[in-house]
Design a protein around this motif. Sequence first.
Motif, PDB file in Angstrom:
ATOM      1  N   ASP A   1     -15.677  52.203  -9.124  1.00 58.39           N
ATOM      2  CA  ASP A   1     -16.922  52.001  -7.945  1.00 58.39           C
ATOM      3  C   ASP A   1     -18.067  51.487  -8.706  1.00 58.39           C
ATOM      4  O   ASP A   1     -18.383  52.115  -9.664  1.00 58.39           O
ATOM      5  CB  ASP A   1     -16.929  53.200  -7.182  1.00 58.39           C
TER       6      ASP A   1
ATOM      7  N   ARG B   1     -15.849  48.520  -1.323  1.00 59.46           N
ATOM      8  CA  ARG B   1     -15.671  49.502  -0.927  1.00 59.46           C
ATOM      9  C   ARG B   1     -16.701  50.107   0.094  1.00 59.46           C
ATOM     10  O   ARG B   1     -17.831  49.641   0.081  1.00 59.46           O
ATOM     11  CB  ARG B   1     -15.740  50.677  -1.967  1.00 59.46           C
TER      12      ARG B   1
ATOM     13  N   LEU C   1     -16.387  46.827  -5.658  1.00 61.01           N
ATOM     14  CA  LEU C   1     -15.133  47.543  -6.001  1.00 61.01           C
ATOM     15  C   LEU C   1     -14.542  46.723  -7.042  1.00 61.01           C
ATOM     16  O   LEU C   1     -14.010  45.485  -6.750  1.00 61.01           O
ATOM     17  CB  LEU C   1     -14.506  48.336  -5.110  1.00 61.01           C
TER      18      LEU C   1
END
Length: 403
Positions: free
Chosen positions: A343, A361, A189
């Motif tokens: 992302d 993430r 991330l």
Amino acid sequence: MDLSGFQTMQGRDVGADGLAGDRSARQFAAHFHPPSRIDARLVEAWSDLAGQASEPNIFYEHWFLVPALAQLRHHDDLQLFLLWAGEPHRSPLLGLMPVGPEQQFGRWPVPHVQNWMHHNCFLGTPLVRKGFEPMFWEKLLAALDERGWPGFLHINGMTINGPLDQALRMVCDGQKRRCDLVHSEARALLEAHCTADEYYRTNIRKKKRKELLRIKRRLGELGELQFSCLQDRTNLDSWIDEFLALERKGWKGKSGSALDCADATREFFRATVRGAAQSGQLERRDMCLDGQPVAMLVNFRSGRGGFEFKTAFDEDYASYSPGVQLQIENLDCLDKDAVDWVDSCAAEGHPMIDHLWSGRRHIGRFSIEPQRLADRAVFRGVRLGERGMGKLRKRKIFDPAEV
């Protein structure tokens, strides 16, 4: 199980702030909507929902999900679970998630209901308007219980410890249901806490930076090296053709997994990229040598977040690390006020992006216990088997909510 047979459920609930009217008297409506009946009215409400979502998820936005439903294989009984603030299509849409029955759970022939994901869908968090997260789960669980769902509910690919996860656990705890995190993974991330230059210098060793600069200069000696970033529809169709050709030229083409290897995935990609461009959510980057693409990248934006969807590079130039060079250019998104995070949508432990992006993430799969006793026995038997297999494989599930 035919989810299309579900009746619209209405009840009086207290909503979150932000919607006009007497919240205590509002009639919320939850129902299952067949994909074949998606129309312009629903798309308009859907688009508004995406703009107000508690957790952005481009994979469930209309311009991504509708082409996927049209081109990719899915269960015949797949439905859109919709939660409305009042009368359907005449009130704000509060939540949406594609769900359907499945007959196979991993290796086991266990019927259950699951949110729909496909090989090119990298996040399964439902779209829910801010403040209505608990109500979304309450209405979904009530709808499935009323019908008599097969087995249990399984949510795949949801962000761990986000607002939707927290709401799900709270609702299940209040209803004395088990809500088990059965799998977790951490993927790269990118978070905007500093400038692009500061991030690059902090996360990439000086020796590595010097090496990347050296090979970039060597590549530039072969011809004119150009980087571009476009957010409009300029020459979009030809750009799509170049991306498909570049991806198919590499190992994905040889293995038959490139988007251009099948009509369905090719047309899905075309429609998705065009739809993102029309919605103003597309960002495409490339690195060209004498006008020919050496590396290309497709990014999607939603709210203050971003998603790296697809990347391709010319393997003839692999020694120059073209994918890494383009990712370094991509760091300039940190200098834009509109983006808080991106992302990677990459697998855990990805050999390239994990070394460039330091943030992580956590994404997980959740199994939720049903109401009926017979189905609860099936659920608990499956969970017992999963725990046994996890111990044999020494698999650990990291849950940030418990830290």
